[in-house]
Design an enzyme around this catalytic site. Structure first.
Site, PDB file in Angstrom:
ATOM      1  N   SER A 127      88.176 -24.634  43.821  1.00  0.00           N
ATOM      2  CA  SER A 127      89.320 -25.087  43.026  1.00  0.00           C
ATOM      3  C   SER A 127      89.188 -26.537  42.569  1.00  0.00           C
ATOM      4  CB  SER A 127      90.618 -24.920  43.824  1.00  0.00           C
ATOM      5  OG  SER A 127      90.656 -25.809  44.922  1.00  0.00           O
ATOM      6  N   LYS A 184      93.469 -31.572  46.625  1.00  0.00           N
ATOM      7  CA  LYS A 184      93.662 -31.552  45.171  1.00  0.00           C
ATOM      8  C   LYS A 184      93.677 -32.996  44.671  1.00  0.00           C
ATOM      9  CE  LYS A 184      94.573 -27.048  45.181  1.00  0.00           C
ATOM     10  NZ  LYS A 184      93.619 -26.059  44.652  1.00  0.00           N
TER      11      LYS A 184
END
Length: 306
Positions: A127, A184
């Site tokens: 991701s 993230k």
């Protein structure tokens, strides 16, 4: 000064089973401590590389290496203690209690470092590609973020004293799933407004007189002529990084987190919260889908990738 001291055979075996390399401090053979420590670290190192990981994984031929090293330490320590030359000089660490203190000191240092200062995390998914890829490791600075844990077990919670900047890569606990750490990139902070449409990012910063959306600079560096992915260099508050987009994949805007009073695909970051996204924009379950990261859920900031 020479002493008529001899290590106890069964204490040596016990220390060999419990503390592995440290037993060689007790039997007055410190060089073996470094040999076995290097062997252990070498095996751990090999488990991280695809070319050798299969050998050390479950089902691999070398999966029992921890047990083999433990047995080897116990047997070797027993032999050394049985054949101990009482005329040799006794080292300061060749006492059961000093060996035990060495074990406590080392493990306490590791515990304190990993809990309050720096920890290493492995990357299991794509991701955050291309910045972070499966199999990569990242060193995370935890000091000052207030969310202190060891091996996923909470140890201490305090108020954060660190400043989180747009563009930082952070490790955090996802709301409603606080047993797992996620990683993230921070896109927006408290008071910022984000609009994500047609795979382009727009940002209104939280400041006096800031009302218009700014299109975040996004320059294509590799198109999808030879693959389904396109690469773009994105610049956010002076931080330059590469994002990846799947040109054949539509936006799942219907699954976006819907904030009351805002359009679909538009969010206003509440006080004490952050908006995060993965660099692999079409393969990242992030704030677009589940909302904001509370400040108290931030574990630390990525400072080194290898």
């Amino acid at each position: 000064m020479n002493t008529e001291w001899k290590p106890n055979n069964w204490i040596a075996v016990l220390f060999g089973v419990l503390f592995q390399p440290f037993v060689f401090l007790y039997v007055n053979r410190p060089r073996y401590f470094f040999y076995y420590l290097a062997l252990t670290l070498g095996c751990i190192f090999l488990t991280q590389y695809p070319i050798s990981a299969a050998l050390f994984s479950e089902g691999g031929k070398a999966q029992y290496w921890p047990y083999a090293i433990t047995i080897a330490c116990a047997i070797h320590a027993y032999i050394l203690s049985s054949n101990y030359d009482v005329s040799q000089k006794r080292s300061w660490c060749a006492r059961w209690w000093t060996t035990l203190l060495c074990v406590i000191a080392v493990y306490s240092s590791v515990f304190l470092t990993k809990t309050f200062f720096y920890d290493v995390y492995s990357i299991p998914a794509a991701s955050m590609s291309p910045a972070l890829n499966p199999g990569d490791y990242v060193v995370v600075s935890k000091h000052g973020y207030g969310n202190y844990s060891y091996a996923g077990i909470p140890v201490w919670q305090s108020k954060s004293t660190q400043t989180v900047q747009r563009g930082d890569i952070i490790v955090f606990r996802k709301p409603e799933n606080e047993t797992t750490d996620f990683i993230k990139r921070v896109i927006a902070g408290p008071g910022d407004k984000i609009y994500y449409q047609h795979k382009r990012l727009y940002l209104t910063r939280a400041c006096d007189g800031c009302s218009e959306y700014e299109l975040i600079d996004n320059v294509e560096i590799d198109n999808a002529a030879k693959s389904e992915f396109s690469m773009y260099q994105e610049t956010l508050d002076g931080q330059l990084y590469t994002i990846q987009q799947n040109t054949s994949k539509p936006e799942f805007i219907q699954h976006y987190y819907r904030q009351q009073g805002m359009r679909l695909g538009e969010w206003l970051v509440p006080a004490g919260h952050y908006f995060v996204m993965g660099d692999n924009r079409d393969n990242s379950l992030d704030s677009r889908y589940w909302g904001f990261v509370p400040e108290q859920n931030i574990v630390g900031k990525a400072v080194y990738i290898f």
